[in-house]
Design a protein around this motif. Structure first.
Motif, short mmCIF file in Angstrom:
data_model
loop_
_atom_site.label_atom_id
_atom_site.label_comp_id
_atom_site.label_asym_id
_atom_site.label_seq_id
_atom_site.Cartn_x
_atom_site.Cartn_y
_atom_site.Cartn_z
N VAL A 81 0.85 -1.20 0.00
CA VAL A 81 0.00 0.00 0.00
C VAL A 81 0.89 1.25 0.00
CG1 VAL A 81 -1.69 1.35 1.34
CG2 VAL A 81 -1.97 -1.14 1.13
N GLU A 82 1.94 1.22 0.83
CA GLU A 82 2.83 2.38 0.91
C GLU A 82 3.53 2.62 -0.43
OE1 GLU A 82 5.00 1.51 4.50
OE2 GLU A 82 3.15 1.92 5.63
N LYS A 118 1.05 4.17 -2.73
CA LYS A 118 0.80 5.57 -2.39
C LYS A 118 1.93 6.46 -2.92
CE LYS A 118 -2.19 5.57 1.64
NZ LYS A 118 -2.25 5.61 3.10
N SER A 119 3.15 5.93 -2.87
CA SER A 119 4.29 6.71 -3.38
C SER A 119 4.15 6.94 -4.89
CB SER A 119 5.61 6.02 -3.05
OG SER A 119 5.77 4.88 -3.87
N VAL A 146 -4.04 5.24 -4.06
CA VAL A 146 -4.49 4.74 -2.76
C VAL A 146 -5.50 3.62 -3.02
CG1 VAL A 146 -5.61 5.33 -0.57
CG2 VAL A 146 -4.27 7.06 -1.79
N TYR A 204 -8.22 3.16 1.38
CA TYR A 204 -9.46 3.94 1.37
C TYR A 204 -10.61 2.95 1.37
CZ TYR A 204 -13.10 6.81 -0.87
OH TYR A 204 -14.27 7.44 -1.21
N CYS A 240 -5.38 -4.72 -2.91
CA CYS A 240 -4.08 -4.15 -3.22
C CYS A 240 -3.65 -4.58 -4.64
CB CYS A 240 -3.10 -4.66 -2.17
SG CYS A 240 -1.57 -3.80 -2.11
#
Ligand code: NAD
Length: 285
Positions: free
Chosen positions: A23-24, A27-28, A32, A63, A275
């Protein structure tokens, strides 16, 4: 507490830690992962499941939206909600909590979810892909059982796996996934004659019948791995599985408890599928 207990909560924690890293990473890259859950009516068990899913999304930085619809909603109205989510770029996974009220055709609802957002893995396209071993969203509960077996170092190839239950969401896909890992698979169900004769041969026994504590030690071969998918209430209204844990743990080499076995894995795999759906939007661009 038995030492042969497979700790689903702990393994689910390890799986979701990896999802959190993904997820991180997403996001980068400006994405999301988003999950939409549609809940029709006010079934208390469904509400608990849905709340747990939302909480886990939040914990992993994903989210999530919950769409609550009236018990008496028409099928057309529900389908419109699904279609709107199919078009919504913030949503990568769509889950319609089952069961649905009787005026609604579940098959039609599932077929309306975009296969690219079908994180439950119930759409016929994903079911077909799973059958022929192509990449697809795997149904969360059997997928979670496969992870439990993997993390518990259970050898599958060449073993005899017996599945009790043949539902589309648990039993049938469970057998397919074990077959893909080279198990010899036997399906048992409510019309099976002499259930004992099959279960006694199982190296891996997966029970998904929805019948509280129906499988005791007498059904289990010494040293078998026992996976209990069931979620029921016993006579004291306590959560219990389809397996009589106290009796079965005396003969099983490894066994999942209820609660704390398969249940946490189902949610973890839903997060993994959501994901993956978000990652696919980057690779499919
Ligand atoms: P289902 O009712 O659709 O299917 C039950 C299956 O069990 C049927 O195929 C039936 O033939 C078989 N069966 C019933 N009685 C039997 C008997 N006496 N002997 C042999 N076979 C018998 O149920 P399902 O949706 O597959 O769910 C099964 C259980 O798993 C339920 O308790 C459900 O709540 C639970 N479940 C748990 C999770 C989870 O996340 N842990 C997810 C889905 C379902």
């Amino acid at each position: 507490m038995s030492t042969n207990k497979i700790d689903g909560k702990q393994i689910a924690g390890l799986v979701t830690e990896k999802v959190k890293e993904r997820v991180e990473n997403l996001k980068s890259k400006g994405v999301v992962p988003g999950l939409a859950v549609i809940l029709v009516g006010s079934n208390p068990a469904s509400q608990t499941y849905v709340n747990n899913k939302a909480k886990t999304c939040e914990r992993l930085g994903m989210y999530s939206v919950l769409i609550e619809l009236d018990e008496d909603i028409s099928e057309d109205e529900l389908l419109k909600n699904v279609e709107a989510l199919n078009q919504d770029d913030k949503i990568h996974g769509i889950l319609v909590q089952l069961p649905l009220p009787s005026q609604i055709n579940e098959d039609r609802v599932i077929a309306t979810i975009s296969p690219l957002k079908d994180v439950d893995g119930f759409h016929p396209e994903n079911v077909g892909k799973m059958m022929i071993g192509q990449q697809s969203f795997l149904p969360c509960t059997p997928f979670g059982v496969m992870k439990l077996l993997e993390y518990s170092d259970v050898e599958i190839a060449g073993k005899h796996a017996v599945i009790i239950g043949r539902s589309n969401i648990v039993g049938k896909p469970m057998g397919q996934l074990l077959l893909q890992k080279d198990a010899t698979v036997t399906y048992c169900h409510s019309r099976t004659k002499d259930l004992h004769s099959f279960t006694k041969q199982a190296d891996i026994l997966v029970v998904a019948t929805g019948r509280a504590k129906m499988i005791d030690a007498s059904y289990i071969k010494e040293g078998a791995v026992v996976i209990d998918v069931g979620i029921n209430r016993d006579e004291n209204n306590k959560l219990c599985g389809d397996v009589d844990f106290a009796s079965a743990q005396e003969v099983a080499s490894k066994i999942t408890p209820v609660p704390g076995g398969v249940g946490p894995m189902t949610i973890a795999m839903l997060m993994e599928n959501t994901c993956l759906a978000a990652e696919n939007t980057l690779t499919n661009k």
